[in-house]
Design a protein around this motif. Structure first.
Motif, PDB file in Angstrom:
ATOM      1  N   MET A   1      26.612  37.090  42.855  1.00 32.62           N
ATOM      2  CA  MET A   1      26.289  38.202  41.975  1.00 32.62           C
ATOM      3  C   MET A   1      27.558  38.803  41.401  1.00 32.62           C
ATOM      4  O   MET A   1      27.577  39.238  40.272  1.00 32.62           O
ATOM      5  N   GLN A   2      28.644  38.831  42.198  1.00 29.47           N
ATOM      6  CA  GLN A   2      29.866  39.475  41.730  1.00 29.47           C
ATOM      7  C   GLN A   2      30.382  38.816  40.460  1.00 29.47           C
ATOM      8  O   GLN A   2      30.643  39.477  39.468  1.00 29.47           O
ATOM      9  N   SER A   3      30.545  37.518  40.479  1.00 28.42           N
ATOM     10  CA  SER A   3      31.078  36.805  39.323  1.00 28.42           C
ATOM     11  C   SER A   3      30.074  36.764  38.191  1.00 28.42           C
ATOM     12  O   SER A   3      30.447  36.601  37.042  1.00 28.42           O
ATOM     13  N   LYS A   4      28.820  36.882  38.502  1.00 28.32           N
ATOM     14  CA  LYS A   4      27.766  36.844  37.490  1.00 28.32           C
ATOM     15  C   LYS A   4      27.918  37.994  36.509  1.00 28.32           C
ATOM     16  O   LYS A   4      27.734  37.808  35.308  1.00 28.32           O
ATOM     17  N   LEU A   5      28.250  39.175  36.970  1.00 27.60           N
ATOM     18  CA  LEU A   5      28.451  40.313  36.079  1.00 27.60           C
ATOM     19  C   LEU A   5      29.507  39.996  35.032  1.00 27.60           C
ATOM     20  O   LEU A   5      29.278  40.143  33.832  1.00 27.60           O
ATOM     21  N   ARG A   6      30.644  39.562  35.501  1.00 26.33           N
ATOM     22  CA  ARG A   6      31.769  39.266  34.608  1.00 26.33           C
ATOM     23  C   ARG A   6      31.453  38.083  33.700  1.00 26.33           C
ATOM     24  O   ARG A   6      31.682  38.115  32.499  1.00 26.33           O
ATOM     25  N   GLY A   7      30.869  37.040  34.277  1.00 24.90           N
ATOM     26  CA  GLY A   7      30.563  35.843  33.517  1.00 24.90           C
ATOM     27  C   GLY A   7      29.539  36.093  32.413  1.00 24.90           C
ATOM     28  O   GLY A   7      29.699  35.618  31.282  1.00 24.90           O
ATOM     29  N   ASP A  53      38.240  37.720  41.467  1.00 23.55           N
ATOM     30  CA  ASP A  53      38.644  37.206  40.165  1.00 23.55           C
ATOM     31  C   ASP A  53      38.768  38.290  39.091  1.00 23.55           C
ATOM     32  O   ASP A  53      39.225  38.014  37.992  1.00 23.55           O
ATOM     33  N   VAL A  54      38.338  39.503  39.397  1.00 18.15           N
ATOM     34  CA  VAL A  54      38.495  40.613  38.453  1.00 18.15           C
ATOM     35  C   VAL A  54      39.921  41.132  38.578  1.00 18.15           C
ATOM     36  O   VAL A  54      40.422  41.342  39.689  1.00 18.15           O
ATOM     37  N   SER A  55      40.568  41.335  37.460  1.00 21.13           N
ATOM     38  CA  SER A  55      41.982  41.732  37.469  1.00 21.13           C
ATOM     39  C   SER A  55      42.186  43.108  38.091  1.00 21.13           C
ATOM     40  O   SER A  55      41.285  43.949  38.092  1.00 21.13           O
ATOM     41  N   LEU A  56      43.386  43.314  38.601  1.00 23.18           N
ATOM     42  CA  LEU A  56      43.741  44.613  39.176  1.00 23.18           C
ATOM     43  C   LEU A  56      43.672  45.708  38.115  1.00 23.18           C
ATOM     44  O   LEU A  56      43.274  46.838  38.405  1.00 23.18           O
ATOM     45  N   ALA A  57      44.033  45.386  36.881  1.00 21.72           N
ATOM     46  CA  ALA A  57      44.000  46.382  35.800  1.00 21.72           C
ATOM     47  C   ALA A  57      42.573  46.867  35.552  1.00 21.72           C
ATOM     48  O   ALA A  57      42.340  48.074  35.389  1.00 21.72           O
ATOM     49  N   ILE A  58      41.608  45.941  35.545  1.00 20.54           N
ATOM     50  CA  ILE A  58      40.198  46.326  35.350  1.00 20.54           C
ATOM     51  C   ILE A  58      39.724  47.162  36.528  1.00 20.54           C
ATOM     52  O   ILE A  58      39.050  48.180  36.350  1.00 20.54           O
ATOM     53  N   LYS A  59      40.081  46.767  37.752  1.00 25.03           N
ATOM     54  CA  LYS A  59      39.674  47.539  38.933  1.00 25.03           C
ATOM     55  C   LYS A  59      40.274  48.936  38.906  1.00 25.03           C
ATOM     56  O   LYS A  59      39.599  49.915  39.234  1.00 25.03           O
ATOM     57  N   ARG A  60      41.532  49.036  38.506  1.00 23.07           N
ATOM     58  CA  ARG A  60      42.163  50.361  38.419  1.00 23.07           C
ATOM     59  C   ARG A  60      41.452  51.235  37.388  1.00 23.07           C
ATOM     60  O   ARG A  60      41.228  52.419  37.619  1.00 23.07           O
ATOM     61  N   GLN A  61      41.093  50.639  36.261  1.00 25.93           N
ATOM     62  CA  GLN A  61      40.388  51.406  35.226  1.00 25.93           C
ATOM     63  C   GLN A  61      38.987  51.798  35.706  1.00 25.93           C
ATOM     64  O   GLN A  61      38.513  52.888  35.411  1.00 25.93           O
ATOM     65  N   MET A  62      38.339  50.914  36.470  1.00 27.56           N
ATOM     66  CA  MET A  62      37.035  51.256  37.033  1.00 27.56           C
ATOM     67  C   MET A  62      37.149  52.459  37.956  1.00 27.56           C
ATOM     68  O   MET A  62      36.329  53.388  37.891  1.00 27.56           O
ATOM     69  N   LEU A  63      38.173  52.455  38.813  1.00 23.55           N
ATOM     70  CA  LEU A  63      38.388  53.591  39.716  1.00 23.55           C
ATOM     71  C   LEU A  63      38.641  54.872  38.931  1.00 23.55           C
ATOM     72  O   LEU A  63      38.145  55.942  39.284  1.00 23.55           O
ATOM     73  N   GLU A  64      39.394  54.756  37.858  1.00 30.89           N
ATOM     74  CA  GLU A  64      39.681  55.912  37.003  1.00 30.89           C
ATOM     75  C   GLU A  64      38.389  56.449  36.389  1.00 30.89           C
ATOM     76  O   GLU A  64      38.150  57.651  36.378  1.00 30.89           O
TER      77      GLU A  64
END
Length: 162
Positions: A1-7, A53-64
């Motif tokens: 499911m995790q990769s499915k969102l991004r894909g 596989d989700v980049s650190l930059a995307i994760k940081r922006q998600m947290l923001e």
């Protein structure tokens, strides 16, 4: 499911970009896929935080984004989101993250202390690993329901003659 969102989000973007060469195919396929993106919601996008596989930059922006707009936090998230094609063409996973995203972890009674640290440190965080292990065991219900319906249909065909 995790990769499915991004894909699936990336597939949608590719289909929308295809409109420059073949508008009819792009429109038809994009509209069809759009009806199947029900799970792309502000809660379920939290699964992307656990996707390696989700980049650190995307994760940081998600947290923001999860820390912003706290005034909307009391509202119940939409049960089924519908996104217009123009929005999907330009957004990233972080666009879906809101303060309600943390509810995914709360519903599974998972610790969220790792959300207070930088995503680059999560690999060694025990609560992150526990959440990741727990959510990796989730099975997509729709897939199992479709298999069940196919099994029943196959069984019914053995009982009747055309």
């Amino acid at each position: 499911m995790q990769s499915k969102l991004r894909g699936d989000l990336n597939l949608m973007k590719d289909l929308l970009n295809y409109s420059t060469t073949n508008f009819d195919i792009s429109k038809a396929t994009s509209e069809k896929l759009q009806r199947h993106l029900w799970y792309l919601s502000e809660e379920l996008v939290g699964l992307a935080l656990l996707d390696e596989d989700v980049s650190l930059a995307i994760k940081r922006q998600m947290l923001e984004n999860m820390k912003r707009h706290m005034e909307d936090e009391d509202e119940e998230p939409l049960k089924r989101c519908s996104w217009d094609l123009a929005t999907l063409a330009v957004c990233q996973l972080d666009s879906f993250a809101t303060p309600k995203t943390v509810r995914l972890f709360q519903k599974f009674h998972l610790a969220t202390d790792f959300l207070e640290t930088d995503p680059s440190c999560w690999g060694t965080n025990l609560t992150f690993r526990a959440a990741q292990d727990h959510l990796k065991t989730l099975q997509v219900v729709n897939d199992q329901a479709e298999r069940g319906v196919a099994l029943i249909q196959q069984f019914n065909r053995t009982l009747t003659k055309d």
